[in-house]
Design a protein around this motif. Sequence first.
Motif, PDB file in Angstrom:
ATOM      1  N   UNK A   1     -72.077  -0.601  33.649  1.00 29.88           N
ATOM      2  CA  UNK A   1     -71.504  -0.399  34.979  1.00 29.88           C
ATOM      3  C   UNK A   1     -70.406   0.651  34.912  1.00 29.88           C
ATOM      4  N   UNK A   2     -69.572   0.590  33.883  1.00 25.94           N
ATOM      5  CA  UNK A   2     -68.509   1.573  33.731  1.00 25.94           C
ATOM      6  C   UNK A   2     -69.079   2.996  33.651  1.00 25.94           C
ATOM      7  N   UNK A   3     -70.218   3.142  33.013  1.00 24.13           N
ATOM      8  CA  UNK A   3     -70.848   4.447  32.855  1.00 24.13           C
ATOM      9  C   UNK A   3     -71.731   4.822  34.035  1.00 24.13           C
ATOM     10  N   UNK A   4     -71.809   3.942  35.045  1.00 23.99           N
ATOM     11  CA  UNK A   4     -72.624   4.243  36.228  1.00 23.99           C
ATOM     12  C   UNK A   4     -74.088   4.015  36.023  1.00 23.99           C
ATOM     13  N   UNK A   5     -74.435   3.174  35.033  1.00 26.48           N
ATOM     14  CA  UNK A   5     -75.847   2.928  34.754  1.00 26.48           C
ATOM     15  C   UNK A   5     -76.315   1.556  35.242  1.00 26.48           C
ATOM     16  N   UNK A   6     -75.423   0.828  35.904  1.00 26.45           N
ATOM     17  CA  UNK A   6     -75.798  -0.496  36.350  1.00 26.45           C
ATOM     18  C   UNK A   6     -75.098  -0.883  37.628  1.00 26.45           C
TER      19      UNK A   6
END
Length: 250
Positions: free
Chosen positions: A245-250
Amino acid sequence: MTPIIIDKRYCGPPNSGNGGYVCGRLAMHIPGGAEVTLRAPPPLEKPLDTIATADGTWELRDGATVVATGRPASVELARLEKASFEEACAAELLTPVKPHEHPLPTCFVCGPARAKGDGLRIFAGPLGRHAQKPALAASWTPDPNLAAEDGLVAPEFLWSALDCPTGYACNYNQASDSFDQAPLLLGRMSARIEARPRPGERCVITAWPTGRDGRKRTAEAAAHNEAGMLLAVARTTWIAVDRDVQLGRG
């Protein structure tokens, strides 16, 4: 109204805007202190609409998606930490997030992979003189390319400078006197700007944790110039998330 475009230079995670910078951009529409809540990852290189609502708040929208909301707010801190420029320089040598371990190395504010003059390169570390009330500090000398038309550092960069140090503070665990590596994302930021420095003026950023409640972690921060004059204060709420989520993948 002219749309806001978040240039890729101002990223936090690789594919979204740095939270403090985005909050500062929306807060430009709000006189005095402001509170901005991030509702979705701010996309880069894309026109975002700023819309004034009937109740006096502002929205930053990506089409139908509300990216952030802002409103006027009183930003008064019960505690205010100060440090000398020399103390701040010593503290940043103790930063708990080492370059090879940094979760977001290209972050505009605290990314070690950013060149001087490109990123802010603010690396907060603990002040050793605060055993009962932990605090962090970092030095910051704004680059000339951060100036607004009036020659002073643009307000959104003061918001930016107060952002990541509070994230570092939120990962301090007073019970164990240690730092954890929980992935965090900025959820809300309130700030009040008292004065803006000139580029090249040596500044000190201080930050300190104020609480934890489940996934929420809160902290406050202040910016002073080298002479000790208060420039700005901020309150933040960060959310512990999964790494994807932090990396924008979730």
